[in-house]
Design a protein around this motif. Structure first.
Motif, PDB file in Angstrom:
ATOM      1  N   ARG A  46       0.830  -1.212   0.000  1.00 16.22           N
ATOM      2  CA  ARG A  46       0.000   0.000   0.000  1.00 16.22           C
ATOM      3  C   ARG A  46       0.861   1.257   0.000  1.00 16.22           C
ATOM      4  O   ARG A  46       0.562   2.229  -0.684  1.00 16.22           O
ATOM      5  N   ARG A  47       1.964   1.234   0.759  1.00 16.70           N
ATOM      6  CA  ARG A  47       2.862   2.389   0.800  1.00 16.70           C
ATOM      7  C   ARG A  47       3.492   2.630  -0.575  1.00 16.70           C
ATOM      8  O   ARG A  47       3.528   3.758  -1.066  1.00 16.70           O
ATOM      9  N   ARG A  52       3.815   5.420  -5.816  1.00 18.83           N
ATOM     10  CA  ARG A  52       3.743   5.356  -7.275  1.00 18.83           C
ATOM     11  C   ARG A  52       2.706   6.335  -7.810  1.00 18.83           C
ATOM     12  O   ARG A  52       2.940   7.019  -8.806  1.00 18.83           O
ATOM     13  N   GLU A  53       1.557   6.394  -7.156  1.00 16.86           N
ATOM     14  CA  GLU A  53       0.520   7.344  -7.580  1.00 16.86           C
ATOM     15  C   GLU A  53       1.037   8.783  -7.513  1.00 16.86           C
ATOM     16  O   GLU A  53       0.768   9.588  -8.400  1.00 16.86           O
ATOM     17  N   GLN A  54       1.760   9.102  -6.452  1.00 18.74           N
ATOM     18  CA  GLN A  54       2.327  10.446  -6.304  1.00 18.74           C
ATOM     19  C   GLN A  54       3.314  10.729  -7.431  1.00 18.74           C
ATOM     20  O   GLN A  54       3.321  11.815  -8.006  1.00 18.74           O
ATOM     21  N   GLU A  58       3.182  13.618 -10.358  1.00 19.15           N
ATOM     22  CA  GLU A  58       4.300  14.524 -10.624  1.00 19.15           C
ATOM     23  C   GLU A  58       4.715  14.448 -12.086  1.00 19.15           C
ATOM     24  O   GLU A  58       5.007  15.467 -12.711  1.00 19.15           O
ATOM     25  N   ARG A  59       4.765  13.227 -12.633  1.00 17.44           N
ATOM     26  CA  ARG A  59       5.142  13.061 -14.030  1.00 17.44           C
ATOM     27  C   ARG A  59       4.142  13.772 -14.945  1.00 17.44           C
ATOM     28  O   ARG A  59       4.526  14.446 -15.902  1.00 17.44           O
ATOM     29  N   ASP A  60       2.852  13.635 -14.648  1.00 19.98           N
ATOM     30  CA  ASP A  60       1.829  14.295 -15.457  1.00 19.98           C
ATOM     31  C   ASP A  60       1.970  15.809 -15.386  1.00 19.98           C
ATOM     32  O   ASP A  60       1.840  16.498 -16.402  1.00 19.98           O
TER      33      ASP A  60
END
Length: 106
Positions: A46-47, A52-54, A58-60
């Motif tokens: 989960r961490r 990864r979502e963060q 940031e990449r977007d």
């Protein structure tokens, strides 16, 4: 005589389990270790998923900024814009190459 011997309850239970129930004790320990590992693995998963979502966000954001910079570069490098600024702000004039030779020779 056995009646005079004092044994602690935990000692009696432990020795009895080791003597007569080795397999269930081993299985109990294995289940507890497995449960702890499952909880630890789930927490770490989960961490890492949140991290990864963060990073994807940031990449977007960086991708959008990069596209905007390319658009800005294209707009600032547009020849008609450069020519307009040169004529309006810097009072430059477009010179015909044929006339340039005449001016230089005089």
């Amino acid at each position: 005589m056995m009646g005079n011997e004092r044994h602690g309850l935990i000692g009696v239970i432990g020795s009895d389990l080791l003597r007569h129930a080795k397999i269930p004790v081993i299985l109990l320990v294995a289940v507890l270790v497995s449960a702890v590992l499952v909880v630890t693995t789930t927490h770490e998963t989960r961490r890492l998923t949140a991290q990864r979502e963060q990073l994807v966000l940031e990449r977007d954001a960086l991708d959008i900024e990069w596209r905007n910079l390319i658009l800005e570069e294209n707009a600032l490098g547009d020849h008609s814009r450069v020519e307009r600024i040169a004529t309006e702000k810097l009072k430059m004039q477009h010179v015909d190459p044929a006339q340039e030779n005449i001016v230089v020779q005089q």
